[in-house]
Design a protein around this motif. Structure first.
Motif, mmCIF file in Angstrom:
data_model
loop_
_atom_site.group_PDB
_atom_site.id
_atom_site.type_symbol
_atom_site.label_atom_id
_atom_site.label_comp_id
_atom_site.label_asym_id
_atom_site.label_seq_id
_atom_site.Cartn_x
_atom_site.Cartn_y
_atom_site.Cartn_z
ATOM 1 N N MET A 1 -41.362 0.478 3.719
ATOM 2 C CA MET A 1 -42.014 1.416 2.785
ATOM 3 C C MET A 1 -41.565 1.156 1.347
ATOM 4 N N GLU B 1 -38.605 0.628 9.182
ATOM 5 C CA GLU B 1 -39.812 1.232 8.597
ATOM 6 C C GLU B 1 -39.572 1.624 7.136
ATOM 7 N N LEU C 1 -42.668 2.172 -2.447
ATOM 8 C CA LEU C 1 -41.809 3.126 -3.155
ATOM 9 C C LEU C 1 -40.998 2.514 -4.304
ATOM 10 N N ARG D 1 -32.907 9.573 3.130
ATOM 11 C CA ARG D 1 -33.021 9.651 1.677
ATOM 12 C C ARG D 1 -33.070 8.252 1.107
ATOM 13 N N THR E 1 -33.066 6.074 -2.308
ATOM 14 C CA THR E 1 -32.698 6.164 -3.722
ATOM 15 C C THR E 1 -33.190 4.914 -4.430
ATOM 16 N N VAL E 2 -33.965 5.097 -5.471
ATOM 17 C CA VAL E 2 -34.503 3.977 -6.233
ATOM 18 C C VAL E 2 -33.943 4.043 -7.649
ATOM 19 N N LYS F 1 -35.007 7.704 -8.977
ATOM 20 C CA LYS F 1 -35.838 8.567 -8.134
ATOM 21 C C LYS F 1 -35.243 8.650 -6.745
ATOM 22 N N ILE F 2 -35.479 9.781 -6.091
ATOM 23 C CA ILE F 2 -35.170 9.834 -4.664
ATOM 24 C C ILE F 2 -36.404 10.275 -3.901
ATOM 25 N N PHE F 3 -36.480 9.822 -2.654
ATOM 26 C CA PHE F 3 -37.546 10.246 -1.758
ATOM 27 C C PHE F 3 -36.880 10.723 -0.473
ATOM 28 N N ASP F 4 -37.087 11.995 -0.142
ATOM 29 C CA ASP F 4 -36.593 12.510 1.134
ATOM 30 C C ASP F 4 -37.732 12.402 2.127
ATOM 31 N N VAL F 5 -37.536 11.538 3.123
ATOM 32 C CA VAL F 5 -38.611 11.237 4.067
ATOM 33 C C VAL F 5 -38.220 11.724 5.450
ATOM 34 N N GLU F 6 -39.124 12.440 6.095
ATOM 35 C CA GLU F 6 -38.954 12.778 7.513
ATOM 36 C C GLU F 6 -39.918 11.922 8.291
ATOM 37 N N LEU F 7 -39.398 11.229 9.300
ATOM 38 C CA LEU F 7 -40.312 10.420 10.112
ATOM 39 C C LEU F 7 -39.905 10.393 11.566
#
Lengths: 80, 80
Positions: free
Chosen positions: A62, A58, A67, A5, A7-8, A41-47
């Motif tokens: 990003m 990584e 982001l 996750r 968080t920005v 903002k949040i970005f839930d990233v699967e990588l």
């Protein structure tokens, strides 16, 4: 697959008109005692990455490239 | 003054075009191995309340009335 996750949030001191509008909206709805509202903002990233450290590298890249706008925003990366 | 963070995320199964666009953007920038990206919102709220429980009640009401669209979004309130 690693889940993270990001968080920005706006840096302190940067004007947040969206947050101000929400403050106004909440007051208009009858909520009292609100000091401040700031939106982020949040970005839930699967990588796919071989380990957590590679993933963190990584994910930080990003944020720096796409982001977050590091002039006005802070970001925080957390592996879940 | 109590500080809380409200996290609003799309429910599973709800299409996230913004997240898809970010996925595309990251791939175009050369990041590989990305499974999925989903975007959400946070609200950092400062409010006056006599205790944490009162604050939690207020914050949940704010989410239900204004901050989250509970048809398509989940929310989580955390006192910091």
């Amino acid at each position: 697959m690693i889940t993270a996750r990001i968080t920005v949030t706006l840096k302190n001191g940067v004007l947040d008109p969206q947050g101000k509008a929400i403050e106004g909206g909440l007051s208009a709805l009858g909520f009292s005692g609100i000091g401040s509202v700031r939106q982020g903002k949040i970005f839930d990233v699967e990588l796919d990455a071989k380990d957590d450290n590679t993933a963190l590298g990584e994910l930080n890249a990003m944020c720096a490239k796409l982001l977050a706008n590091t002039v006005i925003e802070d970001y925080h990366v957390e592996i879940l």
